[in-house]
Design a protein around this motif. Sequence first.
Motif, short mmCIF file in Angstrom:
data_model
loop_
_atom_site.label_atom_id
_atom_site.label_comp_id
_atom_site.label_asym_id
_atom_site.label_seq_id
_atom_site.Cartn_x
_atom_site.Cartn_y
_atom_site.Cartn_z
N TRP A 165 0.82 -1.21 0.00
CA TRP A 165 0.00 0.00 0.00
C TRP A 165 0.86 1.26 0.00
O TRP A 165 1.92 1.31 0.64
CB TRP A 165 -0.92 0.02 1.21
CG TRP A 165 -2.01 -1.00 1.15
CD1 TRP A 165 -2.03 -2.22 1.77
CD2 TRP A 165 -3.24 -0.90 0.42
NE1 TRP A 165 -3.19 -2.89 1.47
CE2 TRP A 165 -3.96 -2.10 0.64
CE3 TRP A 165 -3.81 0.08 -0.40
CZ2 TRP A 165 -5.20 -2.34 0.07
CZ3 TRP A 165 -5.05 -0.15 -0.96
CH2 TRP A 165 -5.73 -1.35 -0.73
N SER A 166 0.40 2.28 -0.71
CA SER A 166 1.08 3.56 -0.74
C SER A 166 0.06 4.68 -0.86
O SER A 166 -1.10 4.45 -1.23
CB SER A 166 2.07 3.64 -1.91
OG SER A 166 1.38 3.53 -3.15
N ALA A 167 0.49 5.88 -0.54
CA ALA A 167 -0.36 7.07 -0.68
C ALA A 167 0.47 8.18 -1.31
O ALA A 167 1.70 8.23 -1.15
CB ALA A 167 -0.89 7.51 0.68
N PHE A 168 -0.21 9.08 -2.01
CA PHE A 168 0.49 10.17 -2.66
C PHE A 168 -0.44 11.38 -2.73
O PHE A 168 -1.67 11.25 -2.70
CB PHE A 168 0.95 9.78 -4.07
CG PHE A 168 -0.13 9.15 -4.92
CD1 PHE A 168 -0.94 9.92 -5.74
CD2 PHE A 168 -0.32 7.77 -4.90
CE1 PHE A 168 -1.93 9.34 -6.52
CE2 PHE A 168 -1.31 7.18 -5.68
CZ PHE A 168 -2.12 7.97 -6.48
N GLY A 169 0.15 12.55 -2.79
CA GLY A 169 -0.64 13.77 -2.87
C GLY A 169 0.17 14.92 -3.42
O GLY A 169 1.41 14.91 -3.35
N GLY A 170 -0.51 15.90 -4.00
CA GLY A 170 0.19 17.04 -4.56
C GLY A 170 -0.70 18.25 -4.68
O GLY A 170 -1.94 18.16 -4.69
N LEU A 171 -0.06 19.41 -4.74
CA LEU A 171 -0.74 20.69 -4.89
C LEU A 171 0.05 21.53 -5.87
O LEU A 171 1.28 21.65 -5.76
CB LEU A 171 -0.83 21.40 -3.54
CG LEU A 171 -1.37 22.83 -3.55
CD1 LEU A 171 -2.85 22.84 -3.94
CD2 LEU A 171 -1.17 23.48 -2.17
N SER A 193 -0.37 11.43 -11.90
CA SER A 193 -0.94 12.02 -10.69
C SER A 193 -0.51 13.48 -10.53
O SER A 193 0.48 13.93 -11.11
CB SER A 193 -0.51 11.22 -9.46
OG SER A 193 0.90 11.30 -9.28
N VAL A 194 -1.26 14.21 -9.70
CA VAL A 194 -0.89 15.58 -9.37
C VAL A 194 0.44 15.60 -8.62
O VAL A 194 1.27 16.48 -8.82
CB VAL A 194 -1.99 16.24 -8.52
CG1 VAL A 194 -1.61 17.68 -8.16
CG2 VAL A 194 -3.32 16.22 -9.26
N SER A 195 0.66 14.59 -7.78
CA SER A 195 1.91 14.49 -7.05
C SER A 195 3.09 14.41 -7.99
O SER A 195 4.11 15.09 -7.82
CB SER A 195 1.88 13.26 -6.14
OG SER A 195 3.15 12.98 -5.59
N ARG A 196 2.98 13.57 -9.00
CA ARG A 196 4.07 13.40 -9.97
C ARG A 196 4.35 14.69 -10.73
O ARG A 196 5.51 15.07 -10.92
CB ARG A 196 3.71 12.27 -10.95
CG ARG A 196 4.63 12.15 -12.14
CD ARG A 196 5.97 11.58 -11.79
NE ARG A 196 6.86 11.59 -12.94
CZ ARG A 196 8.07 11.08 -12.95
NH1 ARG A 196 8.55 10.49 -11.87
NH2 ARG A 196 8.82 11.13 -14.03
N SER A 197 3.31 15.39 -11.17
CA SER A 197 3.52 16.62 -11.93
C SER A 197 4.13 17.71 -11.08
O SER A 197 4.88 18.56 -11.58
CB SER A 197 2.20 17.10 -12.54
OG SER A 197 1.28 17.48 -11.54
N ALA A 198 3.83 17.71 -9.78
CA ALA A 198 4.42 18.70 -8.88
C ALA A 198 5.88 18.40 -8.60
O ALA A 198 6.71 19.32 -8.50
CB ALA A 198 3.65 18.75 -7.56
N MET A 199 6.24 17.12 -8.50
CA MET A 199 7.61 16.73 -8.20
C MET A 199 8.50 16.70 -9.44
O MET A 199 9.72 16.90 -9.33
CB MET A 199 7.62 15.37 -7.52
CG MET A 199 6.90 15.33 -6.18
SD MET A 199 6.72 13.66 -5.51
CE MET A 199 8.43 13.26 -5.14
N VAL A 235 -5.13 13.77 -4.20
CA VAL A 235 -4.66 12.75 -3.25
C VAL A 235 -5.08 11.38 -3.78
O VAL A 235 -6.11 11.25 -4.46
CB VAL A 235 -5.24 12.96 -1.84
CG1 VAL A 235 -4.69 14.23 -1.22
CG2 VAL A 235 -6.76 13.01 -1.87
N GLY A 236 -4.27 10.37 -3.49
CA GLY A 236 -4.60 9.05 -3.99
C GLY A 236 -3.94 7.95 -3.19
O GLY A 236 -3.07 8.19 -2.34
#
Length: 306
Positions: free
Chosen positions: A206-212, A285-291, A229-230
């Motif tokens: 299991w994993s979680a990710f999030g971005g803004l 994901s939004v997290s990936r695009s932010a990072m 968030v996902g």
Amino acid sequence: MSMKLNMIIGAVIASIPVVSSAQDAGGAITLGYGASSVSGATGDLSTLSLDGVGNIALNNNFNIGFYGSLVNVDEDRTSNDVSASDFGLTLNYQFVNGVVLGGYFDYATLDLGTFTADIDATSYGGTLAYVTDTFGAEAFLGATETSPSLPSGVDWVDYGLNLRYVISPQARIGGHAVRSDISGPGGDIEISSYGIGGDYGFGAGWSAFGGLSFVDLGNANVDATTFGVGVGYDLKQISSVPAAVSLELSRTDLSQPGASADVDTIRLSVTLPLGNRQNANPLNSVSRSAMSPRHNAVSTLLDSAF
């Protein structure tokens, strides 16, 4: 197919033989489906996406990177689809002290269907970075050319900073600040993108990710804020399938004086790691695009929203 796209494909094919001399190679692909509801009179949206990333590390400290995405957006109330794609190539050399010098070449196209002609953008420039096992910082400076071409005397300059930090073997965080300045005799347009994201592995697959992310379109007085968030699950925990599934909830708020709109999206994705890559968090994901932003603020906005 445009000449610029042919050049990119040719460069990728020409670099394939170097894999045999590589010390390290890996990548991932993500297939995604998104269902979006839009506030106001606009109908709902359905999105299909395909994202990929890869890296080849050569024996002499050279690294070749590839990335790209294909997105098709279907507006339920019309027969017109909108599609966007971008492809990128990076070439870096890492010194023993952690300093990295390199360059990039990006090609993006936006197809608005029957509404108007396609819009193409080609970005290129240089990068300077410093990396360790747990920290990475990269600055870049470049330019963008468009088709149809910008008016005579108008220049498009891109620059930005990207930071990443490995908090622990289970947790990562990163962010960016990217700016595109379009200047000429008729005035300047400043487009800025800022983002922060992260992911965490809980164990047992299991994993979680999030971005803004936040994009300011400058003189147009338009802002776009995207939050997502996902959660993800590695299918290798219950089968021999080397893939991960993920579910993400995101919202994009578009605002300008006197008007605003919200786009709420639920996104289901399947990610397949390739080669030595272990992390299977979704590339869309939004997290990936932010990072891991693109090298201009407009492409970064499209990447985070879809």
